[in-house]
Write a protein that holds these residues in place. Sequence first.
Motif, PDB file in Angstrom:
ATOM      1  N   LEU A 105       0.860  -1.172   0.000  1.00 17.89           N
ATOM      2  CA  LEU A 105       0.000   0.000   0.000  1.00 17.89           C
ATOM      3  C   LEU A 105       0.905   1.232   0.000  1.00 17.89           C
ATOM      4  O   LEU A 105       1.830   1.312   0.806  1.00 17.89           O
ATOM      5  CB  LEU A 105      -0.879   0.008   1.252  1.00 17.89           C
ATOM      6  N   ALA A 106       0.677   2.138  -0.904  1.00 19.75           N
ATOM      7  CA  ALA A 106       1.447   3.384  -0.968  1.00 19.75           C
ATOM      8  C   ALA A 106       0.525   4.543  -0.607  1.00 19.75           C
ATOM      9  O   ALA A 106      -0.668   4.526  -0.915  1.00 19.75           O
ATOM     10  CB  ALA A 106       2.025   3.588  -2.372  1.00 19.75           C
ATOM     11  N   HIS A 107       1.101   5.535   0.055  1.00 19.34           N
ATOM     12  CA  HIS A 107       0.338   6.731   0.433  1.00 19.34           C
ATOM     13  C   HIS A 107       1.305   7.900   0.496  1.00 19.34           C
ATOM     14  O   HIS A 107       2.462   7.724   0.858  1.00 19.34           O
ATOM     15  CB  HIS A 107      -0.330   6.541   1.795  1.00 19.34           C
ATOM     16  N   THR A 108       0.833   9.071   0.130  1.00 26.34           N
ATOM     17  CA  THR A 108       1.660  10.281   0.241  1.00 26.34           C
ATOM     18  C   THR A 108       0.862  11.317   1.031  1.00 26.34           C
ATOM     19  O   THR A 108       0.212  10.955   1.997  1.00 26.34           O
ATOM     20  CB  THR A 108       2.114  10.766  -1.152  1.00 26.34           C
ATOM     21  N   ASN A 109       0.900  12.572   0.661  1.00 28.91           N
ATOM     22  CA  ASN A 109       0.366  13.635   1.520  1.00 28.91           C
ATOM     23  C   ASN A 109      -0.979  14.202   1.098  1.00 28.91           C
ATOM     24  O   ASN A 109      -1.255  15.373   1.332  1.00 28.91           O
ATOM     25  CB  ASN A 109       1.392  14.767   1.632  1.00 28.91           C
ATOM     26  N   HIS A 110      -1.810  13.385   0.508  1.00 31.41           N
ATOM     27  CA  HIS A 110      -3.177  13.809   0.216  1.00 31.41           C
ATOM     28  C   HIS A 110      -4.105  12.626   0.483  1.00 31.41           C
ATOM     29  O   HIS A 110      -3.673  11.470   0.515  1.00 31.41           O
ATOM     30  CB  HIS A 110      -3.318  14.317  -1.230  1.00 31.41           C
ATOM     31  N   GLY A 136       3.535   3.516  -6.662  1.00 30.18           N
ATOM     32  CA  GLY A 136       2.686   2.432  -7.133  1.00 30.18           C
ATOM     33  C   GLY A 136       3.280   1.727  -8.332  1.00 30.18           C
ATOM     34  O   GLY A 136       3.274   0.493  -8.417  1.00 30.18           O
ATOM     35  N   HIS A 137       3.805   2.501  -9.267  1.00 27.08           N
ATOM     36  CA  HIS A 137       4.432   1.932 -10.467  1.00 27.08           C
ATOM     37  C   HIS A 137       5.606   1.041 -10.074  1.00 27.08           C
ATOM     38  O   HIS A 137       5.731  -0.090 -10.556  1.00 27.08           O
ATOM     39  CB  HIS A 137       4.893   3.061 -11.393  1.00 27.08           C
ATOM     40  N   LEU A 138       6.466   1.537  -9.197  1.00 28.83           N
ATOM     41  CA  LEU A 138       7.640   0.766  -8.789  1.00 28.83           C
ATOM     42  C   LEU A 138       7.255  -0.487  -8.004  1.00 28.83           C
ATOM     43  O   LEU A 138       7.869  -1.543  -8.163  1.00 28.83           O
ATOM     44  CB  LEU A 138       8.591   1.640  -7.971  1.00 28.83           C
ATOM     45  N   VAL A 149      15.787  -3.834   0.973  1.00 27.36           N
ATOM     46  CA  VAL A 149      16.535  -3.336  -0.191  1.00 27.36           C
ATOM     47  C   VAL A 149      15.577  -2.753  -1.227  1.00 27.36           C
ATOM     48  O   VAL A 149      15.828  -1.682  -1.793  1.00 27.36           O
ATOM     49  CB  VAL A 149      17.417  -4.456  -0.795  1.00 27.36           C
ATOM     50  N   THR A 150      14.471  -3.445  -1.481  1.00 25.72           N
ATOM     51  CA  THR A 150      13.453  -2.946  -2.410  1.00 25.72           C
ATOM     52  C   THR A 150      12.964  -1.573  -1.965  1.00 25.72           C
ATOM     53  O   THR A 150      12.889  -0.629  -2.764  1.00 25.72           O
ATOM     54  CB  THR A 150      12.242  -3.900  -2.452  1.00 25.72           C
ATOM     55  N   LEU A 151      12.605  -1.460  -0.696  1.00 18.82           N
ATOM     56  CA  LEU A 151      12.074  -0.192  -0.184  1.00 18.82           C
ATOM     57  C   LEU A 151      13.115   0.913  -0.227  1.00 18.82           C
ATOM     58  O   LEU A 151      12.793   2.061  -0.560  1.00 18.82           O
ATOM     59  CB  LEU A 151      11.530  -0.387   1.227  1.00 18.82           C
ATOM     60  N   GLN A 152      14.369   0.592   0.085  1.00 15.47           N
ATOM     61  CA  GLN A 152      15.429   1.603   0.011  1.00 15.47           C
ATOM     62  C   GLN A 152      15.586   2.110  -1.419  1.00 15.47           C
ATOM     63  O   GLN A 152      15.761   3.309  -1.649  1.00 15.47           O
ATOM     64  CB  GLN A 152      16.750   1.025   0.516  1.00 15.47           C
ATOM     65  N   THR A 153      15.515   1.211  -2.379  1.00 17.78           N
ATOM     66  CA  THR A 153      15.629   1.594  -3.790  1.00 17.78           C
ATOM     67  C   THR A 153      14.481   2.521  -4.188  1.00 17.78           C
ATOM     68  O   THR A 153      14.696   3.550  -4.840  1.00 17.78           O
ATOM     69  CB  THR A 153      15.652   0.333  -4.683  1.00 17.78           C
ATOM     70  N   ILE A 154      13.272   2.179  -3.782  1.00 23.39           N
ATOM     71  CA  ILE A 154      12.109   3.011  -4.098  1.00 23.39           C
ATOM     72  C   ILE A 154      12.248   4.383  -3.439  1.00 23.39           C
ATOM     73  O   ILE A 154      12.010   5.412  -4.072  1.00 23.39           O
ATOM     74  CB  ILE A 154      10.804   2.306  -3.682  1.00 23.39           C
ATOM     75  N   LEU A 155      12.656   4.417  -2.178  1.00 23.29           N
ATOM     76  CA  LEU A 155      12.770   5.695  -1.467  1.00 23.29           C
ATOM     77  C   LEU A 155      13.879   6.588  -2.016  1.00 23.29           C
ATOM     78  O   LEU A 155      13.862   7.797  -1.807  1.00 23.29           O
ATOM     79  CB  LEU A 155      12.977   5.450   0.031  1.00 23.29           C
ATOM     80  N   ARG A 156      14.835   6.015  -2.757  1.00 26.90           N
ATOM     81  CA  ARG A 156      15.909   6.806  -3.374  1.00 26.90           C
ATOM     82  C   ARG A 156      15.562   7.267  -4.781  1.00 26.90           C
ATOM     83  O   ARG A 156      16.350   7.945  -5.440  1.00 26.90           O
ATOM     84  CB  ARG A 156      17.189   5.978  -3.442  1.00 26.90           C
ATOM     85  N   ASP A 157      14.387   6.916  -5.278  1.00 26.60           N
ATOM     86  CA  ASP A 157      14.002   7.201  -6.657  1.00 26.60           C
ATOM     87  C   ASP A 157      13.902   8.715  -6.900  1.00 26.60           C
ATOM     88  O   ASP A 157      13.286   9.438  -6.120  1.00 26.60           O
ATOM     89  CB  ASP A 157      12.649   6.540  -6.964  1.00 26.60           C
TER      90      ASP A 157
END
Length: 177
Positions: A105-110, A136-138, A149-157
Amino acid sequence: TPDDGPPFLAMSYGPILCNVGMNAAGIAVGIDSVYPTDVRVGIPRVLASRAVLAAERLSDAIRACLPKRRAGGYNYLLADRSGEIFSVESSSTDHDFLYAHEGWLAHTNHYLSLKMRRIEQPGGYASSNIRLRRAGHLLRRQVGEINAVTLQTILRDHASYPDSICNHEDMGDEPHD
């Protein structure tokens, strides 16, 4: 290790209470700021998110997110050791639940919930929408287990920088963007 409740590992920033972390009972919480129009005097949202870290069960964590006389709300991203993942989008007077699909599940600031969007402050949430769609795409593209590792890669995008997931502060941005 608190006097009451399970030990926890959490992070804080500035003078804020620990409000993002995980506890020995297997409950984890992350938060996103959201911007409702119904803010009032009441229990600060940081106290509610800290209370999640004292939860022994996911149901206790949900109740901790939603004290009756809260001043405002966060989006609380909750997970437990059994793999349940969902968010509680909240404001001072209302809330809604979003559930993980396909293990993420992905969420941002809205607000994502149609119910909660009706009380969202007007304004541009372009950066938040761009970051949400990219996450979501990633995540959809991910093959196999999602791990640290997956999450670190996404957070560095940095796609769509400066409106990227790795979002470096720009002092010229609008307050809610």
